[in-house]
Design an enzyme around this catalytic site. Sequence first.
Site, PDB file in Angstrom:
ATOM      1  N   PHE A 115       1.840   8.656  -1.551  1.00 34.08           N
ATOM      2  CA  PHE A 115       1.156   7.376  -1.375  1.00 34.08           C
ATOM      3  C   PHE A 115      -0.329   7.494  -1.683  1.00 34.08           C
ATOM      4  O   PHE A 115      -1.006   6.489  -1.681  1.00 34.08           O
ATOM      5  CB  PHE A 115       1.341   6.862   0.066  1.00 34.08           C
ATOM      6  CG  PHE A 115       2.792   6.721   0.460  1.00 34.08           C
ATOM      7  CD1 PHE A 115       3.715   6.215  -0.442  1.00 34.08           C
ATOM      8  CD2 PHE A 115       3.218   7.116   1.697  1.00 34.08           C
ATOM      9  CE1 PHE A 115       5.043   6.087  -0.090  1.00 34.08           C
ATOM     10  CE2 PHE A 115       4.553   6.987   2.071  1.00 34.08           C
ATOM     11  CZ  PHE A 115       5.460   6.475   1.172  1.00 34.08           C
ATOM     12  N   TRP A 133       0.836  -1.206   0.000  1.00 36.37           N
ATOM     13  CA  TRP A 133       0.000   0.000   0.000  1.00 36.37           C
ATOM     14  C   TRP A 133       0.867   1.250   0.000  1.00 36.37           C
ATOM     15  O   TRP A 133       0.521   2.251  -0.638  1.00 36.37           O
ATOM     16  CB  TRP A 133      -0.912  -0.016   1.231  1.00 36.37           C
ATOM     17  CG  TRP A 133      -1.799   1.204   1.350  1.00 36.37           C
ATOM     18  CD1 TRP A 133      -3.059   1.354   0.857  1.00 36.37           C
ATOM     19  CD2 TRP A 133      -1.485   2.435   2.022  1.00 36.37           C
ATOM     20  NE1 TRP A 133      -3.557   2.598   1.167  1.00 36.37           N
ATOM     21  CE2 TRP A 133      -2.605   3.285   1.874  1.00 36.37           C
ATOM     22  CE3 TRP A 133      -0.371   2.907   2.715  1.00 36.37           C
ATOM     23  CZ2 TRP A 133      -2.650   4.574   2.418  1.00 36.37           C
ATOM     24  CZ3 TRP A 133      -0.402   4.181   3.244  1.00 36.37           C
ATOM     25  CH2 TRP A 133      -1.531   5.002   3.100  1.00 36.37           C
ATOM     26  N   HIS A 134       1.993   1.184   0.708  1.00 33.74           N
ATOM     27  CA  HIS A 134       2.833   2.370   0.835  1.00 33.74           C
ATOM     28  C   HIS A 134       3.558   2.736  -0.448  1.00 33.74           C
ATOM     29  O   HIS A 134       3.920   3.907  -0.631  1.00 33.74           O
ATOM     30  CB  HIS A 134       3.859   2.167   1.967  1.00 33.74           C
ATOM     31  CG  HIS A 134       3.301   2.430   3.322  1.00 33.74           C
ATOM     32  ND1 HIS A 134       2.667   1.460   4.074  1.00 33.74           N
ATOM     33  CD2 HIS A 134       3.261   3.557   4.067  1.00 33.74           C
ATOM     34  CE1 HIS A 134       2.279   1.977   5.224  1.00 33.74           C
ATOM     35  NE2 HIS A 134       2.614   3.241   5.244  1.00 33.74           N
ATOM     36  N   GLY A 135       3.811   1.804  -1.317  1.00 33.06           N
ATOM     37  CA  GLY A 135       4.513   2.160  -2.539  1.00 33.06           C
ATOM     38  C   GLY A 135       4.668   0.998  -3.496  1.00 33.06           C
ATOM     39  O   GLY A 135       4.735  -0.165  -3.080  1.00 33.06           O
TER      40      GLY A 135
END
Length: 451
Positions: free
Chosen positions: A451, A306-308
């Site tokens: 993000f 999800w973060h990257g």
Amino acid sequence: MLLLSTVIDYFVGLMLSRPQVADLQSDIVEKRKTISFFNWDALLNKPQNQQQRQAWLLLSLVANLGILAFFKYYNFFTESAANLLTFLGLPISLKTLNIILPAGISFYTFQTLSYSLDIYLGKLKPVRNFWDFSLFVTFFPQLVAGPIVRASTFLPQLLTPKNLSEVDFRGCLILFFVGYFKKACVSDNLSPLVEQYFTNPENYTFLSCWIAVISFVIQVYCDFSGYSDMAIASAGLLGYKLPLNFKFPFFASNMTDFWQRWHITLYSWLRDYVYVPLMRKRPKAERTELFKSRNLLILMLLSGFWHGAAWHFVFWGGLHGIILVIQKQWSSWVAPYKGSLPLRNILGIPLTFYCFCALAPFFGSKDLSTAIEIEKSFLFLNSLGSQNLNLQIAWLFVPLIMLHWAAYKGWFADWWRKIPSWSFAVCFGVLVSAIFRLAAINPQPFVYFQF
């Protein structure tokens, strides 16, 4: 993008609320008259079976996650597939796209999904007013960097009018001030030093590595929690309450406790909509430790992803998952020895902070190979080069720790509420004037905007 997500989930929410029947081919259904698509009351009263409800939910999931996957992960999957085929001896050239990532797409995607999921699970009733739902999706304070607000938290607040007399002006102003201080005075001033090291880590000693990594952890915390504080304060001034997103994570005594304090709204979202459904696939009697560990790893891998859209984020999430599994197993072993609990809590705080810092290079590096090099320097005290950063910056950690500890103990919680209004106004004005002198000359974009 916002309008598309809003329209889809608004319509899906209405469709999910339709009454259910066991079989749409029953006599009762067959006797119903043909319903016009534009006759809302008739349409919303038309019975449906469970398969149709699942189809509506699938529409919401595919639409929202499909948009997110295209804009955020298309190039990642394309490059990864090309690299894999090349590794297997099947070189291929796959075209990547120059995609601009919409600001806040990861946040508002999860927000709108919570609406459809809660209605499907029977935890929430849909709203008929399209503008109310649009306000929930596009509410500006937290829109681009959280906290992730669920429909069940925000929509009920629209049912009551907002009065200025009920707004906690002092509390909101102080919270906004704290958030701005974290971002402008701490995070933005540490950013140049962190960027200097992470751009060329091969030039610096292990001591510089430690200072840069700890500075990066403080930078990210102050940046993200600072935004969350200002978002919560801005919403509060408008009469709305947003959920807490950080709860002094650096005083957590273990990693499980840490993830209940850091980015609370994301991990509670993943817990409720991913981890819990995975656990419910088996009866309690069949939930082995291996099954629980697998689900926990899935949860943390999704968190990293999800973060990257990069492998170093996936590694970051996966390694945190492994640490959580080890920590939970260790906790079950030492649980009978209750006498050692105070000592475990005391030693657990610095050890938890060390673990988070040790994995931070995977979060802050530009690629996986750079993260591994920084990791070697941090863990094994291996100097990659001979240069040193400004080591005196380490003295800044002392007052920051003291301020953080004082806030954790609640030393600043009451005095500003008890003084007269004119005194509060004067003190607040002096603090604002002082903070502008401490703010960074070159403001930096919020870390979580990417993000």
